[in-house]
Design a protein around this motif. Structure first.
Motif, short mmCIF file in Angstrom:
data_model
loop_
_atom_site.label_atom_id
_atom_site.label_comp_id
_atom_site.label_asym_id
_atom_site.label_seq_id
_atom_site.Cartn_x
_atom_site.Cartn_y
_atom_site.Cartn_z
N MET A 1 14.08 -28.85 52.92
CA MET A 1 14.60 -27.95 53.93
C MET A 1 13.50 -26.98 54.35
SD MET A 1 17.64 -25.10 53.74
CE MET A 1 18.89 -26.30 53.41
N ASN A 2 13.46 -26.67 55.61
CA ASN A 2 12.49 -25.75 56.18
C ASN A 2 12.65 -24.37 55.52
OD1 ASN A 2 11.28 -23.77 57.91
ND2 ASN A 2 11.29 -25.26 59.57
N GLU A 3 11.55 -23.83 55.07
CA GLU A 3 11.55 -22.54 54.36
C GLU A 3 12.02 -21.40 55.27
OE1 GLU A 3 11.39 -20.68 50.81
OE2 GLU A 3 11.00 -22.79 51.14
N ILE A 4 11.68 -21.46 56.55
CA ILE A 4 12.09 -20.42 57.49
C ILE A 4 13.61 -20.39 57.62
CG2 ILE A 4 12.01 -19.70 59.92
CD1 ILE A 4 9.14 -20.86 60.01
N ILE A 5 14.21 -21.57 57.73
CA ILE A 5 15.67 -21.67 57.85
C ILE A 5 16.34 -21.14 56.60
CG2 ILE A 5 17.60 -23.29 58.06
CD1 ILE A 5 15.67 -25.09 59.71
N LYS A 6 15.80 -21.52 55.45
CA LYS A 6 16.37 -21.09 54.18
C LYS A 6 16.30 -19.56 54.02
CE LYS A 6 15.01 -22.06 49.58
NZ LYS A 6 14.39 -23.01 48.65
N LYS A 7 15.14 -18.98 54.30
CA LYS A 7 14.98 -17.52 54.17
C LYS A 7 15.88 -16.78 55.14
CE LYS A 7 10.29 -17.29 52.35
NZ LYS A 7 8.90 -16.89 52.60
N ASN A 8 15.97 -17.29 56.37
CA ASN A 8 16.83 -16.67 57.37
C ASN A 8 18.29 -16.72 56.94
OD1 ASN A 8 18.72 -17.30 59.87
ND2 ASN A 8 17.07 -15.99 60.64
N GLY A 9 18.73 -17.88 56.45
CA GLY A 9 20.12 -18.03 56.01
C GLY A 9 20.45 -17.11 54.85
N ILE A 10 19.54 -17.03 53.90
CA ILE A 10 19.77 -16.15 52.73
C ILE A 10 19.81 -14.69 53.16
CG2 ILE A 10 18.75 -15.32 50.57
CD1 ILE A 10 17.72 -18.24 50.15
N LYS A 11 18.85 -14.29 53.99
CA LYS A 11 18.77 -12.90 54.45
C LYS A 11 20.06 -12.49 55.15
CE LYS A 11 16.38 -10.13 57.96
NZ LYS A 11 15.32 -10.17 58.98
N PHE A 12 20.49 -13.29 56.11
CA PHE A 12 21.68 -12.92 56.86
C PHE A 12 22.97 -13.16 56.07
CE2 PHE A 12 18.65 -12.76 60.27
CZ PHE A 12 19.09 -11.65 60.99
N GLY A 13 22.94 -14.04 55.10
CA GLY A 13 24.08 -14.21 54.21
C GLY A 13 24.30 -12.97 53.37
N VAL A 14 23.21 -12.42 52.85
CA VAL A 14 23.30 -11.19 52.06
C VAL A 14 23.75 -10.03 52.96
CG1 VAL A 14 21.96 -9.49 50.75
CG2 VAL A 14 21.66 -11.94 50.31
N ILE A 15 23.21 -9.97 54.18
CA ILE A 15 23.63 -8.91 55.11
C ILE A 15 25.12 -9.00 55.40
CG2 ILE A 15 23.46 -8.15 57.53
CD1 ILE A 15 20.42 -8.80 57.34
N SER A 16 25.61 -10.19 55.71
CA SER A 16 27.04 -10.32 56.02
C SER A 16 27.90 -10.08 54.77
CB SER A 16 27.36 -11.67 56.67
OG SER A 16 27.09 -12.73 55.81
N GLY A 17 27.42 -10.49 53.60
CA GLY A 17 28.15 -10.22 52.37
C GLY A 17 28.25 -8.73 52.08
N LEU A 18 27.13 -8.02 52.27
CA LEU A 18 27.14 -6.58 52.04
C LEU A 18 27.99 -5.86 53.08
CD1 LEU A 18 23.41 -5.95 51.02
CD2 LEU A 18 25.44 -6.01 49.54
N PHE A 19 27.95 -6.33 54.32
CA PHE A 19 28.81 -5.77 55.37
C PHE A 19 30.28 -5.93 54.97
CE2 PHE A 19 31.47 -6.52 59.11
CZ PHE A 19 31.35 -5.29 59.75
N SER A 20 30.61 -7.09 54.47
CA SER A 20 31.99 -7.36 54.05
C SER A 20 32.41 -6.46 52.90
CB SER A 20 32.12 -8.83 53.65
OG SER A 20 33.43 -9.14 53.35
N ILE A 21 31.53 -6.27 51.94
CA ILE A 21 31.83 -5.37 50.81
C ILE A 21 32.05 -3.95 51.32
CG2 ILE A 21 30.82 -4.23 48.78
CD1 ILE A 21 29.56 -6.95 48.06
N PHE A 22 31.17 -3.50 52.21
CA PHE A 22 31.31 -2.15 52.79
C PHE A 22 32.65 -2.04 53.52
CE2 PHE A 22 30.85 0.69 56.45
CZ PHE A 22 30.63 1.88 55.79
N TYR A 23 33.00 -3.05 54.29
CA TYR A 23 34.26 -3.07 55.03
C TYR A 23 35.45 -2.97 54.08
CZ TYR A 23 38.08 -5.08 57.81
OH TYR A 23 39.28 -5.33 58.42
N PHE A 24 35.46 -3.80 53.04
CA PHE A 24 36.55 -3.77 52.07
C PHE A 24 36.63 -2.41 51.37
CE2 PHE A 24 36.56 -8.59 51.63
CZ PHE A 24 37.74 -8.73 52.31
N LEU A 25 35.49 -1.87 50.98
CA LEU A 25 35.50 -0.57 50.31
C LEU A 25 36.01 0.53 51.23
CD1 LEU A 25 32.23 -0.55 48.17
CD2 LEU A 25 34.60 -0.48 47.36
#
Length: 175
Positions: A1-25
């Motif tokens: 898998m392309n490293e750029i795609i992987k890094k981008n997916g991980i970065k924005f996955g963590v961002i959306s996960g943290l956004f979700s946690i903030f929203y729930f809190l």
């Protein structure tokens, strides 16, 4: 898998996960009844859509201005999967180990809300009873309900991912 795609997916996955946690809190701290507010649900859905749009825009830029449908969908799916898992993990911890009382209060509010809506639509009492029984079998914030929610969220994310990947794809010119 392309490293750029992987890094981008991980970065924005963590961002959306943290956004979700903030929203729930935020909902948890302000008022548990906000968990059933339809307008807040729509607003957070639009926020996740905005994150996905920004993600694919950045991914295409990082790939040199061109991105295949597969690259866009793969990046979006990685992000969605990570975000959903982070969010669900937090929800399981909060509502099944830290504060089960609030989980039960939210569940009762959801049942009341559903019954009121069904009554507004003149749904027969027998049908309403079946819906309530189904809701009681698998409460939304129970571990089983949250894991079932993972599947529903992934299906929704797949649909968004397919649409966004089609919009953002840009093939390299042949010549």
């Amino acid at each position: 898998m392309n490293e750029i795609i992987k890094k981008n997916g991980i970065k924005f996955g963590v961002i959306s996960g943290l956004f979700s946690i903030f929203y729930f809190l935020a909902l948890y701290i302000v008022d548990y009844k906000l968990f059933i507010n339809i307008w807040l649900g729509i607003a957070v859905l639009l926020a996740f859509l905005a994150i996905g749009i920004f993600q694919l825009s950045e991914l295409r830029k990082n790939l040199g201005g061109f991105m295949t449908f597969k690259e866009g969908f793969t990046g979006y799916f990685i992000s969605a999967l990570i975000g959903i898992l982070i969010s669900t993990g937090f929800s399981i911890l909060l509502f099944n180990f830290i504060d089960t009382e609030t989980r039960d209060l939210i569940h009762e509010e959801l049942i009341t809300f559903q019954v009121e809506n069904l009554q507004k639509w003149n749904v027969p009492a027998g049908e309403i009873k079946k819906v309530v029984e189904g809701m009681k079998e698998t409460p939304q914030f129970s571990i089983t309900g949250l894991l079932y929610g993972v599947l529903k969220s992934l299906l929704g994310s797949i649909v968004f991912g397919l649409i966004l990947a089609a919009i953002f794809k840009k093939n390299k010119p042949v010549f």
